[in-house]
Design a protein around this motif. Structure first.
Motif, PDB file in Angstrom:
ATOM      1  N   TYR A   1       0.844  -1.190   0.000  1.00  0.00           N
ATOM      2  CA  TYR A   1       0.000   0.000   0.000  1.00  0.00           C
ATOM      3  C   TYR A   1       0.884   1.247   0.000  1.00  0.00           C
ATOM      4  N   TYR A   2       0.539   2.199  -0.852  1.00  0.00           N
ATOM      5  CA  TYR A   2       1.323   3.422  -1.006  1.00  0.00           C
ATOM      6  C   TYR A   2       0.514   4.610  -0.496  1.00  0.00           C
ATOM      7  N   ILE A   3       1.211   5.512   0.206  1.00  0.00           N
ATOM      8  CA  ILE A   3       0.565   6.724   0.711  1.00  0.00           C
ATOM      9  C   ILE A   3       1.413   7.905   0.269  1.00  0.00           C
ATOM     10  N   SER A   4       0.784   8.869  -0.395  1.00  0.00           N
ATOM     11  CA  SER A   4       1.495  10.021  -0.945  1.00  0.00           C
ATOM     12  C   SER A   4       0.715  11.296  -0.639  1.00  0.00           C
TER      13      SER A   4
ATOM     14  N   SER B   1       0.184  13.548  -2.577  1.00  0.00           N
ATOM     15  CA  SER B   1      -0.585  13.860  -3.787  1.00  0.00           C
ATOM     16  C   SER B   1      -1.577  12.755  -4.142  1.00  0.00           C
ATOM     17  N   GLY B   2      -1.757  11.792  -3.232  1.00  0.00           N
ATOM     18  CA  GLY B   2      -2.660  10.686  -3.495  1.00  0.00           C
ATOM     19  C   GLY B   2      -4.116  11.048  -3.284  1.00  0.00           C
ATOM     20  N   ASN B   3      -4.975  10.022  -3.310  1.00  0.00           N
ATOM     21  CA  ASN B   3      -6.413  10.224  -3.148  1.00  0.00           C
ATOM     22  C   ASN B   3      -6.966   9.020  -2.381  1.00  0.00           C
ATOM     23  N   ASP B   4      -7.684   9.287  -1.319  1.00  0.00           N
ATOM     24  CA  ASP B   4      -8.204   8.198  -0.481  1.00  0.00           C
ATOM     25  C   ASP B   4      -9.261   7.360  -1.193  1.00  0.00           C
ATOM     26  N   ALA B   5      -9.749   7.840  -2.328  1.00  0.00           N
ATOM     27  CA  ALA B   5     -10.696   7.048  -3.113  1.00  0.00           C
ATOM     28  C   ALA B   5      -9.991   6.007  -3.971  1.00  0.00           C
ATOM     29  N   ASN B   6      -8.673   6.097  -4.064  1.00  0.00           N
ATOM     30  CA  ASN B   6      -7.895   5.120  -4.822  1.00  0.00           C
ATOM     31  C   ASN B   6      -7.802   3.803  -4.063  1.00  0.00           C
ATOM     32  N   ASN B   7      -7.246   2.774  -4.731  1.00  0.00           N
ATOM     33  CA  ASN B   7      -7.066   1.490  -4.039  1.00  0.00           C
ATOM     34  C   ASN B   7      -5.758   1.409  -3.268  1.00  0.00           C
ATOM     35  N   GLY B   8      -4.853   2.381  -3.466  1.00  0.00           N
ATOM     36  CA  GLY B   8      -3.607   2.425  -2.709  1.00  0.00           C
ATOM     37  C   GLY B   8      -2.566   1.409  -3.111  1.00  0.00           C
ATOM     38  N   LEU B   9      -2.772   0.676  -4.181  1.00  0.00           N
ATOM     39  CA  LEU B   9      -1.913  -0.467  -4.499  1.00  0.00           C
ATOM     40  C   LEU B   9      -0.773  -0.156  -5.473  1.00  0.00           C
ATOM     41  N   SER B  10      -0.609   1.097  -5.821  1.00  0.00           N
ATOM     42  CA  SER B  10       0.519   1.494  -6.662  1.00  0.00           C
ATOM     43  C   SER B  10       0.823   2.957  -6.390  1.00  0.00           C
ATOM     44  N   PRO B  11       2.031   3.426  -6.719  1.00  0.00           N
ATOM     45  CA  PRO B  11       2.315   4.854  -6.543  1.00  0.00           C
ATOM     46  C   PRO B  11       1.332   5.736  -7.313  1.00  0.00           C
ATOM     47  N   ALA B  12       0.864   5.261  -8.467  1.00  0.00           N
ATOM     48  CA  ALA B  12      -0.073   6.048  -9.265  1.00  0.00           C
ATOM     49  C   ALA B  12      -1.469   6.090  -8.661  1.00  0.00           C
ATOM     50  N   THR B  13      -1.793   5.097  -7.807  1.00  0.00           N
ATOM     51  CA  THR B  13      -3.122   5.045  -7.187  1.00  0.00           C
ATOM     52  C   THR B  13      -3.003   5.087  -5.659  1.00  0.00           C
TER      53      THR B  13
ATOM     54  N   TRP C   1      -3.003   6.192  -1.681  1.00  0.00           N
ATOM     55  CA  TRP C   1      -3.859   6.904  -0.744  1.00  0.00           C
ATOM     56  C   TRP C   1      -3.191   8.227  -0.362  1.00  0.00           C
ATOM     57  N   ARG C   2      -3.973   9.063   0.276  1.00  0.00           N
ATOM     58  CA  ARG C   2      -3.440  10.367   0.652  1.00  0.00           C
ATOM     59  C   ARG C   2      -3.207  10.520   2.156  1.00  0.00           C
ATOM     60  N   SER C   3      -4.081   9.948   2.990  1.00  0.00           N
ATOM     61  CA  SER C   3      -4.100  10.328   4.414  1.00  0.00           C
ATOM     62  C   SER C   3      -3.806   9.169   5.356  1.00  0.00           C
ATOM     63  N   ILE C   4      -3.381   9.527   6.544  1.00  0.00           N
ATOM     64  CA  ILE C   4      -3.232   8.565   7.639  1.00  0.00           C
ATOM     65  C   ILE C   4      -4.588   7.981   8.011  1.00  0.00           C
ATOM     66  N   GLU C   5      -5.628   8.801   7.962  1.00  0.00           N
ATOM     67  CA  GLU C   5      -6.960   8.330   8.330  1.00  0.00           C
ATOM     68  C   GLU C   5      -7.391   7.160   7.448  1.00  0.00           C
ATOM     69  N   ARG C   6      -7.021   7.204   6.162  1.00  0.00           N
ATOM     70  CA  ARG C   6      -7.383   6.095   5.277  1.00  0.00           C
ATOM     71  C   ARG C   6      -6.623   4.830   5.662  1.00  0.00           C
ATOM     72  N   VAL C   7      -5.363   4.965   6.050  1.00  0.00           N
ATOM     73  CA  VAL C   7      -4.579   3.806   6.493  1.00  0.00           C
ATOM     74  C   VAL C   7      -5.208   3.201   7.743  1.00  0.00           C
ATOM     75  N   ASN C   8      -5.649   4.040   8.643  1.00  0.00           N
ATOM     76  CA  ASN C   8      -6.229   3.561   9.898  1.00  0.00           C
ATOM     77  C   ASN C   8      -7.542   2.808   9.704  1.00  0.00           C
ATOM     78  N   ARG C   9      -8.187   2.962   8.555  1.00  0.00           N
ATOM     79  CA  ARG C   9      -9.445   2.251   8.308  1.00  0.00           C
ATOM     80  C   ARG C   9      -9.230   0.841   7.757  1.00  0.00           C
ATOM     81  N   GLU C  10      -7.990   0.526   7.411  1.00  0.00           N
ATOM     82  CA  GLU C  10      -7.694  -0.767   6.789  1.00  0.00           C
ATOM     83  C   GLU C  10      -7.243  -1.785   7.845  1.00  0.00           C
TER      84      GLU C  10
END
Length: 535
Positions: A30-33, A35-47, A49-58
């Motif tokens: 899982y990638y967090i940047s 410039s990311g977006n929490d609506a992404n799947n987080g599974l590549s640099p191009a997709t 996630w953006r926030s810590i909050e999204r990581v905490n939901r997984e």
């Protein structure tokens, strides 16, 4: 019926038949940047996630990797769910080329990273900070991994992290720790981290098997540098602690408690408690502090419940003392260590002992050097003030550890002294009453001191040592130690030293080395920290 038969054949002969669902789990990165977006799947640099909050939901699974983009900064607190396994830890780290990713908790309380009841995690290469001023009754930690009540955890690794400017509370119920691992049954590794400008404790591990604290650098701490509790054959090595214990015990410090005894003001740089066969080695400790209410301030400590532990090959310079040995400690050994000018505050506490000689704690083949002030060998025998007044006074004749084959070197305006201390163990070193004795009353001749070399003045006469050697040990360049273990060549013996072949036998388990890596055989032959393999 024909359809059912064909379905059974497919299941029976499938290559996946009999494989449990767990083994089919896919390991994800899982990638967090920023410039990311929490609506992404987080599974590549191009997709990403953006926030810590999204990581905490997984909820993460064994083998998963959580990677923050280098040079990025996140504000918040990370508390990811899930556990790994021994074979497949969950990894938190970084991706890309650049500086460590930063997690900044700001004025929040709690830890930058929290794992509760979770096992088999590795945290690697992150920067954690706050920068906010301390707030009463508010705990701020760097990394917390702890068991749930009544449970345990295992397999926690923290390495290559930089934790700085986290101003937690120095005392009281909200005491703060930068790396806290508590309730670990096995496999704890805290390695190559840097901790600077933090309160109160740098690294605190409460764990049992395979506890290793190695290669960490800690600077400017309000309290303790490294604490390890309950370890069985633990290892604390190659750490550097400088300017620890700077703020604990400050009588003007507001801890948020009405009663000053509701918090523990006594701190030391590196210490262990309730440990068995645990080793502290190749550590360097410089410039510990000691405020008025801190009764400790030593570089090292065998604290309550330590048994068969070893302190060896360490360097202690300009601290409030070298070693504290508490009572209920048994057969611990301090050997081949160098202490240089550990007299930073008055009263000095070069070696302070609450222990009984029957507990068989032993200091052998160390060098204690002092070139200014009075350096005390202190025997603490009871309280006279405070909440413990009149309780627990000890027999002076039975107090102490055993000193063998050591060099006590006083030069310039330096001197040694043996003293008894009576005071308040829960209050301040400055309130302790020191009692000089020309000779400590021996329970048995040579019980405390035997076959040590003494050079320079002792304020109240030499200790009761039936085989005392009074001579210049002819060290190469005493007092020349600077920073680093490689700066201590000056404590080797010159060819004309009277220390050669003068050691009494100390039975050691197997062959060990002297301070410089020379083999000693199964017993030392020289007095001090240098063994000449050529003789």
């Amino acid at each position: 019926m024909k359809k059912l038969f064909l379905s059974l054949l497919i299941i029976l002969f499938s290559p996946l038949a009999g494989v449990c669902h767990h083994s089919l789990q896919v390991q994800h990165i899982y990638y967090i940047s920023p410039s990311g977006n929490d609506a992404n799947n987080g599974l590549s640099p191009a997709t990403a996630w953006r926030s810590i909050e999204r990581v905490n939901r997984e909820t993460f699974r064994p083998g998963d990797r959580i990677l923050f983009e280098s040079d990025g900064t996140w504000y918040g607190q990370l508390s990811p769910a899930g556990s790994g396994t021994r074979e497949k830890k969950i990894f938190i780290g970084s991706y890309g080329n650049g500086k460590r990713p930063v997690i900044n908790i700001g004025e929040s309380t709690g830890a930058a990273i929290t794992l509760i009841g979770q096992s088999w995690w590795e945290i690697d290469g992150l920067e954690l900070t706050s920068g906010a001023p301390p707030r009463l009754r508010s705990r701020r930690n760097g990394i917390t991994a702890r068991a749930k009540e009544g449970g345990s955890i295992a397999g926690i690794t923290v390495r290559e992290c930089y934790i700085h400017d986290v101003w937690g509370q120095v005392g009281g119920a909200a005491t703060s720790t930068m790396i806290l691992i508590s309730g670990a049954d096995e496999e704890v590794l805290v390695e190559n981290n840097i901790i600077r400008r933090c309160d109160k404790i740098g690294i605190h591990v409460i764990g049992k098997k395979n506890v290793v604290v190695r290669g960490n650098r800690l600077e400017n701490l309000g309290g303790d540098g490294i604490i390890v509790f309950q370890a069985d054959r633990g290892l604390i090595e190659h750490n550097i602690v400088e300017n620890s214990c700077l703020r604990t015990g400050d009588p003007h410090l507001d801890t948020g408690d009405d009663n000053r005894y509701d918090w523990w003001p006594h701190t030391a740089a590196i210490w262990i408690a309730h440990c068995n066969e645990t080793i502290m080695q190749f550590n360097e400790v410089y410039h510990t502090g000691r405020q008025a209410g801190n009764g400790d301030g030593q570089a090292f400590d065998f604290d309550f419940g330590c048994k068969n532990c070893i302190l060896q090959y360490n360097y202690s310079r300009d601290n409030a003392g070298f070693l504290l040995i508490m009572d209920n400690t048994h057969e611990n050994i301090a050997r081949y260590n160098i202490s240089q000018n550990d007299i930073k505050f008055r009263p000095t506490q070069l070696v302070t002992m609450f222990c009984d000689t029957a507990e068989q704690n032993l200091l052998h083949n160390n060098v204690f050097y002092v070139d200014h002030g009075t350096s005390d060998i202190t025997y603490y025998y009871g309280d006279e003030y405070g909440p413990m007044k009149g309780k627990g006074k000890k027999d002076k004749g039975k107090l102490g550890a055993h000193f063998r084959n050591n060099i006590f070197y006083a030069t310039g305006q330096g001197r040694f002294r043996t003293v008894y201390a009576l005071g308040d163990s829960l209050n301040s070193a400055e309130f302790r009453k020191l009692e000089d004795f020309h000779q400590l009353p021996p329970s048995k001749a040579g019980t405390r001191f035997y076959n040590n070399l003494y050079f320079g003045p002792w304020m109240n006469g030499l200790p009761d040592d039936p085989k005392a050697i009074q001579a210049d040990p002819k060290l190469v360049s005493p007092g020349s130690g600077r920073y680093g273990l490689n700066s201590l060549e000056g404590y080797k013996l010159r060819d004309d030293s009277p220390c050669f072949n003068q050691a009494i036998a100390i039975e050691m388990e197997g062959e060990i080395n002297d301070f410089y890596g020379n083999k000693t055989g199964k017993s030392p032959t020289e007095i001090g920290v240098f063994e000449d393999a050529k003789r």
